[in-house]
Design an enzyme around this catalytic site. Structure first.
Site, PDB file in Angstrom:
ATOM      1  N   GLN A 138      -4.678  -1.517   9.371  1.00 51.42           N
ATOM      2  CA  GLN A 138      -4.689  -2.864   8.804  1.00 51.42           C
ATOM      3  C   GLN A 138      -5.335  -3.847   9.793  1.00 51.42           C
ATOM      4  O   GLN A 138      -5.021  -3.842  10.988  1.00 51.42           O
ATOM      5  CB  GLN A 138      -3.258  -3.308   8.473  1.00 51.42           C
ATOM      6  CG  GLN A 138      -3.152  -4.637   7.769  1.00 51.42           C
ATOM      7  CD  GLN A 138      -3.689  -4.620   6.339  1.00 51.42           C
ATOM      8  OE1 GLN A 138      -3.763  -3.580   5.688  1.00 51.42           O
ATOM      9  NE2 GLN A 138      -4.076  -5.785   5.842  1.00 51.42           N
ATOM     10  N   ASP A 169     -11.204   3.018   4.234  1.00 59.17           N
ATOM     11  CA  ASP A 169     -11.599   1.611   4.334  1.00 59.17           C
ATOM     12  C   ASP A 169     -13.126   1.461   4.367  1.00 59.17           C
ATOM     13  O   ASP A 169     -13.637   0.351   4.248  1.00 59.17           O
ATOM     14  CB  ASP A 169     -11.059   1.060   5.661  1.00 59.17           C
ATOM     15  CG  ASP A 169     -10.156  -0.120   5.476  1.00 59.17           C
ATOM     16  OD1 ASP A 169     -10.063  -0.617   4.341  1.00 59.17           O
ATOM     17  OD2 ASP A 169      -9.558  -0.547   6.469  1.00 59.17           O
ATOM     18  N   LYS A 201       0.845  -1.206   0.000  1.00 65.97           N
ATOM     19  CA  LYS A 201       0.000   0.000   0.000  1.00 65.97           C
ATOM     20  C   LYS A 201       0.876   1.250   0.000  1.00 65.97           C
ATOM     21  O   LYS A 201       0.610   2.211  -0.728  1.00 65.97           O
ATOM     22  CB  LYS A 201      -0.932  -0.016   1.217  1.00 65.97           C
ATOM     23  CG  LYS A 201      -2.061  -1.026   1.065  1.00 65.97           C
ATOM     24  CD  LYS A 201      -2.824  -1.331   2.356  1.00 65.97           C
ATOM     25  CE  LYS A 201      -3.825  -2.455   2.080  1.00 65.97           C
ATOM     26  NZ  LYS A 201      -4.492  -2.975   3.275  1.00 65.97           N
TER      27      LYS A 201
HETATM   28  N1  GUN Z   1      -7.099  -6.814   6.012  1.00 60.29           N
HETATM   29  C1  GUN Z   1      -7.478  -7.523   4.917  1.00 60.29           C
HETATM   30  N2  GUN Z   1      -8.182  -6.754   4.061  1.00 60.29           N
HETATM   31  C2  GUN Z   1      -8.258  -5.532   4.626  1.00 60.29           C
HETATM   32  C3  GUN Z   1      -8.859  -4.304   4.214  1.00 60.29           C
HETATM   33  O1  GUN Z   1      -9.486  -4.176   3.155  1.00 60.29           O
HETATM   34  N3  GUN Z   1      -8.736  -3.270   5.084  1.00 60.29           N
HETATM   35  C4  GUN Z   1      -8.080  -3.399   6.270  1.00 60.29           C
HETATM   36  N4  GUN Z   1      -8.024  -2.320   7.063  1.00 60.29           N
HETATM   37  N5  GUN Z   1      -7.509  -4.508   6.671  1.00 60.29           N
HETATM   38  C5  GUN Z   1      -7.605  -5.568   5.845  1.00 60.29           C
END
Ligand code: GUN
Length: 300
Positions: free
Chosen positions: A101, A124, A57
């Protein structure tokens, strides 16, 4: 096994296309408005898969010309410290998107964390305000993976009006928001889950089948309506089929769909990995651009 009949939905191709568009838009925002979208990603603990996602990311944000900040916190970070970091990011004018995350270590409260993130920086889409906006059809920041699935469906199936969609899984991150998006696209939507009776029969009605349960290869070929579009959101680590590799403790990633079987029946199918996964980061960057524009009062 007969030849595969399903057309493969290559997520990498669509993700690269979206990333190219986001990169252009970031350059325009900088040139025309002096605005550089900024994304902050917070990782608590040292889960190896999460470390890979978080690194990607950060790297992708930088490659798109965005401002990128990554906070790596130890697994024993107290809740109060995590909340303090989020408050700092909420107040930081260079940051337009905040992602914590998941999963968090068990000692931390994911709901409290999601609730503290400024809804207008919640790239998110996990804040209840954004879930509510999505459910009521207001402009929302929408969870990245579901939005990525919708882009894949629009690019392949096209118009979704009137189609029967079945979502297997009811998670806050994927199942529920994708059901809302499919409803907005005028599908007739069923959300099935672990307690649903006769899941195979429900799945067989689907023109669009979205699997987001987290159970390796659970959806079998004979659960699929011939010609259906199958979107596999699952990322499950399993031992190799090859007993020598399995005995060496080696694992691989498979989806929630039995790909070998399903690809004989479906019209369209995403591979896992390589289908939905690549879309998630691309949509995250798009959401950050959207958030930056809205925060700056620039028409989205
Ligand atoms: N862990 C796995 N997929 C995601 C996501 O789309 N957002 C977040 N914050 N954590 C994740």
């Amino acid at each position: 096994m007969p030849e595969s009949t399903a057309k493969l939905i290559d997520g990498k191709v669509y993700a690269e296309r979206l990333l190219a568009r986001v990169t252009d838009e970031v350059a325009q925002l900088k040139a025309n408005h002096g605005l550089q979208p900024g994304l902050a990603v917070v990782l608590v603990g040292d889960d190896p898969a999460s470390q890979i996602y978080v690194r990607s990311k950060g790297e992708r944000s930088l490659a798109a010309g965005m401002h990128s900040v990554t906070h790596l916190l130890p697994a024993d970070t107290p809740q109060s410290e995590l909340l303090r970091v989020i408050e700092e990011l909420n107040a930081d004018p260079l940051i337009h998107g905040i992602l914590v995350q998941l999963p968090l270590p068990k000692s931390l409260d994911e709901r409290a964390v999601a609730a503290l993130i400024d809804p207008d920086k919640d790239v998110d889409g996990l804040h209840v305000i954004n879930a509510g906006r999505l459910a009521t059809g207001e402009p929302a920041l929408t969870p990245c993976t579901p939005l990525g699935c919708m882009i894949l469906l629009r690019e392949t199936v096209g118009d979704l009006t009137g189609l029967r969609a079945v979502v297997v899984g009811r998670s806050v991150l994927v199942g529920r928001p994708i059901a809302q998006l499919l409803l907005q696209a005028d599908c007739t939507v069923t959300i099935a889950h672990s307690k649903s009776r006769d899941l195979p029969a429900i799945c067989r009605e689907a023109d669009i089948l979205v699997a987001a349960v987290g159970r390796p290869r659970m959806i079998r070929g004979d659960w699929i309506k011939p010609g259906a579009a199958v979107i596999d959101v699952g990322i499950n680590r399993v031992p190799f089929d090859d007993p020598v590799k399995a005995a060496a403790g080696r694992t691989k990633v498979v989806g929630d769909v039995n790909f070998k079987e399903a690809s004989q029946v479906a019209g369209w199918i995403t591979p896992a990995p390589g289908g939905v996964g690549p879309m998630t980061v691309a949509v995250l960057l798009q959401n950050t651009v959207t958030a930056a524009k809205r925060l700056a009062g620039i028409e989205a």
